[in-house]
Design a protein around this motif. Structure first.
Motif, mmCIF file in Angstrom:
data_model
loop_
_atom_site.group_PDB
_atom_site.id
_atom_site.type_symbol
_atom_site.label_atom_id
_atom_site.label_comp_id
_atom_site.label_asym_id
_atom_site.label_seq_id
_atom_site.Cartn_x
_atom_site.Cartn_y
_atom_site.Cartn_z
ATOM 1 N N ILE A 109 0.853 -1.192 0.000
ATOM 2 C CA ILE A 109 0.000 0.000 0.000
ATOM 3 C C ILE A 109 0.890 1.244 0.000
ATOM 4 O O ILE A 109 2.057 1.200 0.398
ATOM 5 C CB ILE A 109 -0.938 0.029 1.221
ATOM 6 C CG1 ILE A 109 -0.133 -0.015 2.527
ATOM 7 C CG2 ILE A 109 -1.939 -1.105 1.167
ATOM 8 C CD1 ILE A 109 -0.993 0.110 3.782
ATOM 9 N N ASP A 110 0.339 2.366 -0.462
ATOM 10 C CA ASP A 110 1.067 3.630 -0.500
ATOM 11 C C ASP A 110 1.060 4.283 0.879
ATOM 12 O O ASP A 110 0.110 4.122 1.658
ATOM 13 C CB ASP A 110 0.443 4.590 -1.513
ATOM 14 C CG ASP A 110 0.464 4.037 -2.928
ATOM 15 O OD1 ASP A 110 1.258 3.112 -3.179
ATOM 16 O OD2 ASP A 110 -0.311 4.525 -3.772
ATOM 17 N N PRO A 167 7.771 21.026 0.363
ATOM 18 C CA PRO A 167 8.890 20.074 0.404
ATOM 19 C C PRO A 167 8.948 19.228 1.663
ATOM 20 O O PRO A 167 9.820 18.364 1.780
ATOM 21 C CB PRO A 167 10.116 20.988 0.303
ATOM 22 C CG PRO A 167 9.677 22.272 0.929
ATOM 23 C CD PRO A 167 8.213 22.418 0.605
ATOM 24 N N THR A 168 8.071 19.472 2.630
ATOM 25 C CA THR A 168 8.124 18.745 3.893
ATOM 26 C C THR A 168 7.154 17.561 3.938
ATOM 27 O O THR A 168 6.932 16.976 4.997
ATOM 28 C CB THR A 168 7.811 19.693 5.063
ATOM 29 O OG1 THR A 168 6.554 20.341 4.820
ATOM 30 C CG2 THR A 168 8.904 20.740 5.210
ATOM 31 N N VAL A 169 6.552 17.233 2.808
ATOM 32 C CA VAL A 169 5.653 16.079 2.702
ATOM 33 C C VAL A 169 6.074 15.251 1.500
ATOM 34 O O VAL A 169 6.287 15.801 0.405
ATOM 35 C CB VAL A 169 4.180 16.507 2.560
ATOM 36 C CG1 VAL A 169 3.286 15.283 2.388
ATOM 37 C CG2 VAL A 169 3.729 17.311 3.764
ATOM 38 N N GLY A 170 6.238 13.955 1.691
ATOM 39 C CA GLY A 170 6.617 13.059 0.613
ATOM 40 C C GLY A 170 5.727 11.839 0.567
ATOM 41 O O GLY A 170 4.876 11.627 1.450
ATOM 42 N N ARG A 171 5.920 11.035 -0.458
ATOM 43 C CA ARG A 171 5.097 9.845 -0.649
ATOM 44 C C ARG A 171 5.973 8.683 -1.115
ATOM 45 O O ARG A 171 6.917 8.883 -1.882
ATOM 46 C CB ARG A 171 3.997 10.131 -1.678
ATOM 47 C CG ARG A 171 2.924 9.041 -1.771
ATOM 48 C CD ARG A 171 1.785 9.501 -2.650
ATOM 49 N NE ARG A 171 0.733 8.514 -2.776
ATOM 50 C CZ ARG A 171 -0.230 8.317 -1.908
ATOM 51 N NH1 ARG A 171 -0.281 9.077 -0.833
ATOM 52 N NH2 ARG A 171 -1.160 7.396 -2.097
ATOM 53 N N ILE A 172 5.639 7.499 -0.668
ATOM 54 C CA ILE A 172 6.335 6.289 -1.093
ATOM 55 C C ILE A 172 5.292 5.371 -1.734
ATOM 56 O O ILE A 172 4.406 4.853 -1.047
ATOM 57 C CB ILE A 172 7.025 5.574 0.081
ATOM 58 C CG1 ILE A 172 7.927 6.539 0.859
ATOM 59 C CG2 ILE A 172 7.831 4.392 -0.423
ATOM 60 C CD1 ILE A 172 8.563 5.921 2.085
ATOM 61 N N ALA A 173 5.377 5.209 -3.035
ATOM 62 C CA ALA A 173 4.439 4.333 -3.726
ATOM 63 C C ALA A 173 4.702 2.885 -3.337
ATOM 64 O O ALA A 173 5.843 2.412 -3.398
ATOM 65 C CB ALA A 173 4.582 4.514 -5.241
ATOM 66 N N GLU A 174 3.659 2.206 -2.882
ATOM 67 C CA GLU A 174 3.768 0.827 -2.408
ATOM 68 C C GLU A 174 4.888 0.704 -1.374
ATOM 69 O O GLU A 174 5.669 -0.238 -1.375
ATOM 70 C CB GLU A 174 4.014 -0.141 -3.576
ATOM 71 C CG GLU A 174 2.878 -0.161 -4.582
ATOM 72 C CD GLU A 174 3.097 -1.194 -5.667
ATOM 73 O OE1 GLU A 174 4.206 -1.765 -5.728
ATOM 74 O OE2 GLU A 174 2.165 -1.449 -6.443
ATOM 75 N N GLY A 175 4.928 1.684 -0.466
ATOM 76 C CA GLY A 175 6.009 1.736 0.513
ATOM 77 C C GLY A 175 5.771 0.954 1.777
ATOM 78 O O GLY A 175 6.635 0.942 2.657
ATOM 79 N N ALA A 176 4.620 0.319 1.915
ATOM 80 C CA ALA A 176 4.332 -0.450 3.122
ATOM 81 C C ALA A 176 3.825 -1.833 2.750
ATOM 82 O O ALA A 176 3.100 -2.004 1.760
ATOM 83 C CB ALA A 176 3.310 0.271 3.998
ATOM 84 N N SER A 177 4.195 -2.798 3.560
ATOM 85 C CA SER A 177 3.751 -4.184 3.369
ATOM 86 C C SER A 177 2.732 -4.530 4.443
ATOM 87 O O SER A 177 2.976 -4.317 5.636
ATOM 88 C CB SER A 177 4.947 -5.135 3.453
ATOM 89 O OG SER A 177 4.523 -6.485 3.400
ATOM 90 N N VAL A 178 1.574 -5.028 4.028
ATOM 91 C CA VAL A 178 0.511 -5.385 4.971
ATOM 92 C C VAL A 178 0.940 -6.612 5.769
ATOM 93 O O VAL A 178 1.415 -7.601 5.202
ATOM 94 C CB VAL A 178 -0.813 -5.652 4.223
ATOM 95 C CG1 VAL A 178 -1.906 -6.077 5.204
ATOM 96 C CG2 VAL A 178 -1.244 -4.414 3.443
#
Length: 370
Positions: A109-110, A167-178
């Motif tokens: 999940i993102d 610039p203080t907010v970022g995103r990780i696509a599919e950065g977490a594993s359930v």
């Protein structure tokens, strides 16, 4: 030609019947009006550290220093006691994510990463493995990875700064594993509940009737939001029945008459259900203008007088003449808009007119100020 005349008249009559038939509002699918209870996403939150920043981190922030000592301890490294490490290349962050319905362990999940301290930018940073917790305090996912940041922040030695986006907010696509699934009750409850997005008894009754027409005895109304559905317990059959229910089309009830006023932006939204009782509106604008033109008074030569300023004011008042707009009984939204445009009112004036109509009992709508 005469033999074909009856057929031509019949065709013309059929075409006119179709053209002059009343136009009904567009039907909506059940899946667009509500959702099954329990079949929803869940919010996850975690506290983590982003490292690898080019000097744009939190420096010696106390809670970041403690977190870094904890991370170092897990890696087998002991930092010197009483010494605060320089952490300009690290930042304390909050990590948030939405866990979709029926998400299973191993799915990705993102995640969204946001600073909570004085970090200037997360560009170029990487999130250290972070547990994500649900509302029940259990760990449901683990997040880690390199950030994609759309903002940019630049500062110069003279103190000037330039910031593009955030610039203080970022995103990780599919950065977490359930790591844990959420129980929905889909395969264990004999009765499932379906909830409307907005409470309406008429719409709930129409959904019940449409479902029972296709699947007799399946649906019953519990209140203005909820329908109880008796479905087969076997998962494969239940899923097919739920899919069929979601695709049923019904005619939802007309929304209540409302006037929405945004007090911050001056935006006024009037929905199509608003009607007016007979009323006449005259909107005038009074402008009072005060012009100050002070005069400098010089004393006579060789006198003991002093230079002074003599006030000189000019006051004028002007009132614009406006037409009177008359609303007939049951005036529709288009007639209201046309009349108010004729008066040339501004958004703030429009709010005042609508409030006056409400007080006079001519506005048949609920006014909501947001």
């Amino acid at each position: 030609m005469q033999r074909n005349l009856p057929w031509m008249l019949a065709a013309l009559f059929a075409a006119l019947t179709v053209y002059l038939a009343p136009v009904h509002a567009h039907a909506e699918r059940v899946r667009d009006l509500g959702q099954f209870q329990g079949v929803r996403s869940n919010q996850l939150t975690g506290y983590g550290i982003v490292v690898g920043l080019p000097g744009t981190g939190d420096d010696n922030l106390e809670y970041l220093t403690q977190a870094m000592k904890g991370v170092s301890g897990r890696m087998g490294l002991t930092l010197p006691a009483g010494v605060a490490p320089g952490l300009k290349n690290a930042a304390a962050v909050m990590v948030t994510a939405d866990l979709p319905a029926f998400a299973k362990p191993g799915q990705r999940i993102d995640v969204t990463v946001s600073t909570i301290g004085k970090a200037k930018s997360l560009r170029g940073g990487a999130l250290i493995i972070t547990p994500l917790y649900g509302a029940d305090g259990q760990i449901y996912a683990m997040a880690q990875g390199n950030l994609a940041v759309g903002g940019l922040g630049i500062s110069a030695n003279d103190g000037s700064k330039l910031t593009v986006n955030i610039p203080t907010v970022g995103r990780i696509a599919e950065g977490a594993s359930v790591e844990r699934a959420v129980a929905t009750g889909f395969d264990s409850q004999q009765t499932l509940r379906w909830n409307l997005f907005a409470a309406d008894f008429l719409t709930a009754s129409r959904v019940r009737d449409a479902i029972n027409q296709r699947m007799p005895g399946t649906a019953s109304v519990e209140d203005g939001v909820t329908l109880a559905l008796t479905l087969p317990i076997e998962s494969n059959t239940r899923a097919s029945v739920m899919a069929a229910i979601e695709m049923i089309e019904i005619q939802p009830a007309e929304t209540p008459a409302r006037v929405i006023v945004n007090s911050r932006t001056g935006t006024v939204v009037i929905n199509s259900a608003v009607r007016l009782a007979p009323a006449a509106i005259s909107h005038g604008k009074l402008t009072v203008r005060v012009d100050e033109d002070p005069m400098v008074v010089q004393p006579a030569p060789f006198s003991r007088g002093q230079t002074a300023i003599e006030p000189n004011s000019d006051i004028s008042a002007e009132e614009e003449s406006r037409a009177v707009a008359l609303f007939q009984p049951g005036a529709s939204l288009s007639q209201v808009v046309d009349a108010l445009n004729l008066l040339g009112v501004t958004p703030s004036d429009l709010v005042a007119i609508l409030e006056a109509l409400k007080q006079a009992g001519a506005l048949k709508a609920e006014m909501v100020v947001i």
